[in-house]
Design a protein around this motif. Structure first.
Motif, short mmCIF file in Angstrom:
data_model
loop_
_atom_site.label_atom_id
_atom_site.label_comp_id
_atom_site.label_asym_id
_atom_site.label_seq_id
_atom_site.Cartn_x
_atom_site.Cartn_y
_atom_site.Cartn_z
N VAL A 79 9.71 16.11 -22.50
CA VAL A 79 10.46 16.43 -23.73
C VAL A 79 10.10 17.84 -24.21
O VAL A 79 10.98 18.65 -24.52
CB VAL A 79 10.16 15.40 -24.83
N LYS A 83 7.84 23.50 -22.83
CA LYS A 83 8.38 24.52 -23.74
C LYS A 83 7.27 25.51 -24.11
O LYS A 83 6.09 25.16 -24.07
CB LYS A 83 8.95 23.85 -25.00
N HIS A 116 12.10 21.64 -18.02
CA HIS A 116 12.85 21.94 -19.25
C HIS A 116 11.88 22.59 -20.23
O HIS A 116 10.93 21.93 -20.62
CB HIS A 116 13.44 20.66 -19.82
N TRP A 120 14.54 29.67 -24.21
CA TRP A 120 15.25 28.98 -25.30
C TRP A 120 15.02 29.81 -26.56
O TRP A 120 13.98 30.44 -26.70
CB TRP A 120 14.66 27.57 -25.47
N ASN A 163 18.48 27.72 -21.93
CA ASN A 163 18.94 26.57 -22.71
C ASN A 163 19.68 27.04 -23.96
O ASN A 163 19.20 27.91 -24.67
CB ASN A 163 17.70 25.76 -23.12
N GLU A 164 20.86 26.46 -24.20
CA GLU A 164 21.57 26.62 -25.47
C GLU A 164 21.89 28.07 -25.85
O GLU A 164 21.49 28.56 -26.91
CB GLU A 164 20.77 25.93 -26.59
N GLN A 247 24.18 18.65 -21.87
CA GLN A 247 23.15 17.84 -22.53
C GLN A 247 23.69 16.46 -22.90
O GLN A 247 23.01 15.47 -22.75
CB GLN A 247 22.64 18.57 -23.77
N HIS A 249 24.31 15.09 -25.97
CA HIS A 249 23.88 14.40 -27.19
C HIS A 249 25.19 14.03 -27.91
O HIS A 249 25.77 14.85 -28.63
CB HIS A 249 23.02 15.31 -28.06
N GLU A 279 20.67 15.31 -20.98
CA GLU A 279 19.95 14.82 -22.17
C GLU A 279 20.76 13.75 -22.91
O GLU A 279 20.79 13.71 -24.14
CB GLU A 279 19.66 15.99 -23.13
N TRP A 321 17.88 11.23 -22.85
CA TRP A 321 16.80 11.92 -23.57
C TRP A 321 15.88 10.87 -24.19
O TRP A 321 15.88 10.63 -25.39
CB TRP A 321 17.38 12.88 -24.61
N TRP A 329 14.38 11.19 -30.37
CA TRP A 329 14.40 12.19 -31.46
C TRP A 329 15.51 11.90 -32.46
O TRP A 329 15.56 12.49 -33.52
CB TRP A 329 14.55 13.60 -30.88
C1 XIL Z 1 13.96 18.03 -28.91
C2 XIL Z 1 12.85 17.00 -28.83
O1 XIL Z 1 13.37 15.76 -28.43
C3 XIL Z 1 12.17 16.88 -30.15
O2 XIL Z 1 11.07 16.00 -30.04
C4 XIL Z 1 11.72 18.25 -30.62
O3 XIL Z 1 11.22 18.14 -31.89
C5 XIL Z 1 12.89 19.21 -30.66
O4 XIL Z 1 13.46 19.26 -29.38
N1 XIL Z 1 18.21 19.93 -26.92
C6 XIL Z 1 17.17 20.25 -26.09
C7 XIL Z 1 15.88 19.55 -26.24
O5 XIL Z 1 17.36 21.02 -25.14
O6 XIL Z 1 14.79 20.36 -25.87
C8 XIL Z 1 15.68 19.03 -27.63
O7 XIL Z 1 14.50 18.25 -27.65
C9 XIL Z 1 16.88 18.23 -28.07
C10 XIL Z 1 18.11 19.10 -28.08
#
Ligand code: XIL
Length: 368
Positions: A79, A83, A116, A120, A163-164, A247, A249, A279, A321, A329
């Motif tokens: 997770v 980073k 991962h 970022w 990332n992002e 991702q 989400h 994710e 994720w 999260w």
């Molecule tokens: C999130 C984690 O799940 C959390 O625990 C942390 O506080 C913040 O990051 N996109 C991503 C991930 O690429 O790294 C993120 O993970 C969620 C959104």
């Protein structure tokens, strides 16, 4: 479900074999003579690899989590342990202990580990504020990527390199998210990161990862258009990019853009890129409270997503994720107004299967 081997906990130290054998999971743990092969043999076979994100502290704190991962998945992704916030306590310093512990758990259980993430805009330690020139930014980026990618060469075979990059409000296809890296390097930090990663591990799969590409509302469409533009830019410039990570989400109350997403993924395949779902989880804060109904809506939406992204060809991997609602999260990112627990993942808080897991089994081609 099989018991995991070697959950990296310090509490086992100084414990005798006899003491260990008193608890059933520990007995099973010792019984695994060839743990990697054994776990791999017991867990279901799938046509598409399924994995999940995991945090070391959760893994250490709950044996059910390791068991669920080892018994269900063929890969994990840390997770946060890879980073900058976790890996880089000070300039020039690397703290690999936590990431190494997860890599050890993966290796002991025959699981692959994804990386991962190398670059970022977020999760940067405070000391990176001292970076104040183009040369310093390039030096820091290069040192980081070279060191981290080389360390896990041959062990981490797929990296989220950047990332992002796309902003939430992409007004133009050329819009990119501002970050420390863009401030000093402009947009060239993106190809630079891929090139450094490719030099450090020529065999690694290098992935560009982003979110909110999946829906059909104007904002997500614009985001997808900008993402597409960036991917083409990179490919036109012969940047070593091998795959695109969605991702996923998912916003539970929104409709997945099946046709738009399918043609986006078809174009990726047509351009020689693989596609990963990196994710996946479902933000269920706006869904109705009753659990059965909510779980059914979540599973249906995941089905819509996976139908779209697998129509043009198989995914390279599918990762959620987290695996259990207990370790997610989403309760922080998208809590429910009614204070009921979120249910974003394939297993519930007690590690029981939900309809979400059936959909994963279906789309990963799980064998009985
Ligand atoms: C999130 C984690 O799940 C959390 O625990 C942390 O506080 C913040 O990051 N996109 C991503 C991930 O690429 O790294 C993120 O993970 C969620 C959104």
């Amino acid at each position: 479900m099989t018991a995991p081997r070697h959950i990296p906990t310090s509490s086992k130290r100084g414990v005798t074999r006899r003491q260990l054998l008193r608890t059933a999971p520990a007995a099973a743990l010792l019984a695994l003579a060839s743990p990697g092969a054994r776990a791999a043999a017991i867990r279901p076979r799938r046509k598409i690899p399924y994995g999940a994100a995991v945090a070391l502290d959760d893994l250490r704190g709950d044996p059910r989590l390791g068991a669920a991962l080892a018994g269900t998945c063929s890969q994990i992704v840390p997770v946060s342990e890879l980073k900058w916030s976790e890996l880089r306590p000070a300039p020039g310093q690397f703290a690999f202990e936590k990431a190494d512990a997860l890599a050890g758990f993966a290796a002991d259980n025959g699981l692959a580990m994804r990386g991962h993430t190398l670059v970022w805009y977020a999760a940067l330690p405070d000391w990176t504020k001292e970076i104040d020139s183009e040369a310093a930014a390039e030096r820091a980026l290069r040192e980081h990527i070279e060191t981290v990618v080389s360390r896990y060469r041959g062990r981490i075979r797929s990296w989220d390199v950047v990332n992002e990059v796309i902003p939430d409000e992409a007004h133009q296809p050329t819009d990119r998210r501002p970050s420390l890296w863009s401030r000093y390097l402009g947009e060239r930090y993106i190809p630079l990161a891929f090139r450094i990663a490719a030099e450090a591990d020529p065999k690694a799969q290098l992935v560009l990862n982003d979110y909110d590409i999946e829906f059909g509302d104007p904002r997500c469409r614009r985001k997808r258009a900008a993402f597409r533009h960036l991917i083409r830019q990179l490919q036109d410039a012969d940047v070593p990019i091998h795959a695109v990570g969605l991702q996923c989400h998912l916003h539970g109350e929104m409709a997945v853009d099946r046709a738009g997403l399918e043609s986006f993924v078809a174009e990726l395949h047509g351009n020689g890129l693989k596609c990963l779902v990196t994710e996946l989880d479902v933000m269920d804060q706006h869904l109705p409270a009753p659990v059965q109904r909510r779980d059914a809506l979540v599973a249906a939406q995941v089905g819509e997503l996976l139908a779209a992204v697998t129509a043009p060809g198989p995914l390279d991997a599918l990762l959620t994720w987290g695996i259990s609602d207990r370790y997610s999260w989403i309760p922080y990112a998208a809590p429910r107004a009614d204070k009921r627990p979120n249910r974003p993942l394939p297993l519930d808080r007690e590690f029981q299967r939900k309809p979400f897991m059936d959909v994963i089994d279906q789309f990963t081609g799980r064998e009985a």
